[in-house]
Design a protein around this motif. Structure first.
Motif, PDB file in Angstrom:
ATOM      1  N   GLN A  12      22.484 -28.753   0.817  1.00 44.29           N
ATOM      2  CA  GLN A  12      21.096 -28.826   0.382  1.00 44.29           C
ATOM      3  C   GLN A  12      20.648 -27.427   0.015  1.00 44.29           C
ATOM      4  OE1 GLN A  12      18.339 -31.028   2.911  1.00 44.29           O
ATOM      5  NE2 GLN A  12      19.166 -32.618   1.615  1.00 44.29           N
ATOM      6  N   SER A  15      14.934 -24.120   1.057  1.00 43.69           N
ATOM      7  CA  SER A  15      13.748 -23.402   0.575  1.00 43.69           C
ATOM      8  C   SER A  15      13.064 -22.613   1.679  1.00 43.69           C
ATOM      9  CB  SER A  15      12.744 -24.381  -0.048  1.00 43.69           C
ATOM     10  OG  SER A  15      12.401 -25.388   0.881  1.00 43.69           O
ATOM     11  N   SER A  37      14.301 -28.179   2.749  1.00 45.79           N
ATOM     12  CA  SER A  37      15.083 -28.087   1.518  1.00 45.79           C
ATOM     13  C   SER A  37      14.222 -28.406   0.302  1.00 45.79           C
ATOM     14  CB  SER A  37      16.292 -29.021   1.580  1.00 45.79           C
ATOM     15  OG  SER A  37      15.877 -30.368   1.522  1.00 45.79           O
ATOM     16  N   TRP A  38      14.784 -28.104  -0.868  1.00 52.30           N
ATOM     17  CA  TRP A  38      14.067 -28.372  -2.117  1.00 52.30           C
ATOM     18  C   TRP A  38      15.066 -28.742  -3.202  1.00 52.30           C
ATOM     19  CZ3 TRP A  38      13.310 -25.617  -6.922  1.00 52.30           C
ATOM     20  CH2 TRP A  38      14.221 -24.558  -7.105  1.00 52.30           C
ATOM     21  N   ASP A  39      14.597 -29.385  -4.253  1.00 52.45           N
ATOM     22  CA  ASP A  39      15.395 -29.629  -5.449  1.00 52.45           C
ATOM     23  C   ASP A  39      16.630 -30.478  -5.139  1.00 52.45           C
ATOM     24  OD1 ASP A  39      15.847 -29.358  -8.178  1.00 52.45           O
ATOM     25  OD2 ASP A  39      17.121 -27.600  -7.937  1.00 52.45           O
ATOM     26  N   ASN A  40      16.523 -31.330  -4.124  1.00 53.63           N
ATOM     27  CA  ASN A  40      17.606 -32.256  -3.799  1.00 53.63           C
ATOM     28  C   ASN A  40      17.061 -33.669  -3.964  1.00 53.63           C
ATOM     29  OD1 ASN A  40      19.374 -30.078  -2.498  1.00 53.63           O
ATOM     30  ND2 ASN A  40      17.507 -29.940  -1.301  1.00 53.63           N
ATOM     31  N   ASN A  43      15.097 -34.582   0.196  1.00 57.81           N
ATOM     32  CA  ASN A  43      14.850 -33.342   0.940  1.00 57.81           C
ATOM     33  C   ASN A  43      14.701 -33.646   2.418  1.00 57.81           C
ATOM     34  OD1 ASN A  43      14.830 -31.293  -1.154  1.00 57.81           O
ATOM     35  ND2 ASN A  43      13.139 -32.502  -2.004  1.00 57.81           N
ATOM     36  N   ARG A  44      15.027 -32.630   3.235  1.00 48.58           N
ATOM     37  CA  ARG A  44      15.035 -32.847   4.680  1.00 48.58           C
ATOM     38  C   ARG A  44      14.442 -31.657   5.420  1.00 48.58           C
ATOM     39  NH1 ARG A  44      17.408 -37.367   5.063  1.00 48.58           N
ATOM     40  NH2 ARG A  44      17.466 -37.549   7.320  1.00 48.58           N
ATOM     41  N   ASP A  77       9.546 -31.424  -2.399  1.00 50.67           N
ATOM     42  CA  ASP A  77      10.165 -30.149  -2.021  1.00 50.67           C
ATOM     43  C   ASP A  77       9.397 -29.531  -0.862  1.00 50.67           C
ATOM     44  OD1 ASP A  77      11.939 -30.334  -4.147  1.00 50.67           O
ATOM     45  OD2 ASP A  77      10.735 -29.078  -5.482  1.00 50.67           O
ATOM     46  N   SER A  93       4.214 -29.664   1.217  1.00 51.81           N
ATOM     47  CA  SER A  93       5.044 -30.356   0.235  1.00 51.81           C
ATOM     48  C   SER A  93       4.581 -30.111  -1.199  1.00 51.81           C
ATOM     49  CB  SER A  93       5.008 -31.867   0.501  1.00 51.81           C
ATOM     50  OG  SER A  93       5.643 -32.575  -0.554  1.00 51.81           O
TER      51      SER A  93
END
Length: 375
Positions: A12, A15, A37-40, A43-44, A77, A93
């Protein structure tokens, strides 16, 4: 010394990375951190333990990689995250929603304990796709301040459903980051190079002070306040420059320091040792700025341990201030700067430091922990 750093590949893009705060007066080193995380596709929010201290190499260096304790999906994100206390994390977010997640340490699970839907929005809150990214969040005891792409500032209190205070048109440009100056005052940075101070006791929806970078109106992405000297503030932005401000005087930075070759994403003073400052950038570097030592007395340590060290002259306007960050004392007019990641290529999006421990996250889908920062 890169061998002090352990990496964990997490599939991931990370971010944000944040150490869990230690209990007051705790003597242990930080052992748990959170990432977003971002751009997945999914996100988690994840909670990690830095693992077994028993597993130590011959040189005393720590060997185990971070272990995932628990994680939970996040809609959008992760733009920012801050621990509210030992158990709760506030997450901003890109959808405009602000969520408080609780980490249940007895059974290692995460749950959403509170959510302010579309705390930031472009048109009106009820439009299905009207959310505006919440770009920054900062906590002080039970108070949470958020800023966003919509130029709004919200003040929330944990366990209260509605915002305590909203400044709707706080800024006509995007607000990128926010920090508390003191319990009743916050400082925001925006996309046209301005710092603004807001006094939350005032009912007026106007800043009490405005500072700005001269000239190019370079977007500012990050801000941090010196932990002991509340008038000293560091910012970083689009052009990679580090700016140091003394908010007691003037409206321009006291120092502009050439730093990264691309956007600076985060700047942090060391919370207990603020002669040390850390910055990370889109250019794949993470710099440790050290003003604690008189370099003229030190032996040459260029390239020691494979790090590159650069010295910058340090011109400031005010002689009366003792802090190393503002000082004009000739013995202090240089600082040691070390790139802690000599060969990184992708963006370093986030870093956090607590005690001797550094954590950072990158677009290379990895998190890195260094627990011997001052070794």
């Amino acid at each position: 010394a890169m061998e002090d750093v352990c990496a964990k590949f997490v599939s991931q893009k990370i971010s944000k990375a944040r150490w869990r705060p230690l209990p007051a007066a705790a003597l242990q080193t930080p052992d748990v951190f959170a990432t977003g995380s971002w751009d997945n596709e999914d996100n988690r929010i994840s909670i990690w333990s830095v693992g077994d201290l028993g597993n130590v190499g011959l040189g005393g260096e720590y060997q185990g990689e971070p272990q995932l304790l628990c994680d939970i999906g996040h809609n959008g994100d992760v733009m920012d995250m801050q621990f509210l206390d030992q158990e709760r994390i506030v997450v901003a977010s890109s959808t405009g929603t602000v969520t408080v997640f609780r980490h249940h340490q007895n059974n290692q699970t995460l749950s959403a304990s509170q959510r302010w839907e579309k705390a930031h929005y472009h048109v009106d809150q009820d439009t299905p796709c009207g959310g505006a990214a919440c770009t920054g969040v900062i906590c002080n005891n039970s108070e949470i301040v958020t800023v966003g792409e919509d130029g709004r500032i919200n003040l929330f209190r944990v366990d209260q459903k509605d915002a305590v205070r909203t400044i709707d048109n706080a800024d006509s440009s995007t607000l990128h980051a926010v920090t508390f100056l003191r319990t009743t005052e916050i400082l925001t940075v925006n996309s046209i190079g301005q710092l603004k101070i807001w006094d939350l006791r005032q009912q007026r929806n106007e800043p009490s002070q405005i500072f700005s970078l001269t000239g190019d109106r370079v977007p500012l992405h990050c801000v941090d306040r010196h932990p002991n000297q509340q008038h000293i503030v560091a910012t970083g932005g689009q052009d990679g420059m580090l700016s140091i401000w003394d908010i007691r005087q003037g409206t321009m930075p006291v120092s502009l320091l050439n730093a990264h070759e691309a956007e600076m994403w985060e700047v942090h003073f060391h919370p207990s040792n603020p002669d040390h400052l850390f910055t990370c950038s889109e250019d794949g570097s993470l710099w440790h700025w050290d003003t604690s030592t008189d370099i003229s007395e030190k032996p040459s340590f260029l390239h020691q341990g494979g790090r590159s060290t650069t010295y910058f002259s340090h011109n400031t306007t005010n002689q009366s201030v003792i802090s190393a960050w503002l000082s004009n004392d000739p013995t202090k007019d240089r600082m040691e700067i070390t790139n802690l990641i000599p060969n990184q290529t992708l963006s370093v999006n986030s870093l956090d430091i607590l005690g001797p421990c550094l954590v950072y996250g990158t677009d290379a889908e990895a998190i890195y922990v260094n627990r011997q920062l001052f070794a």
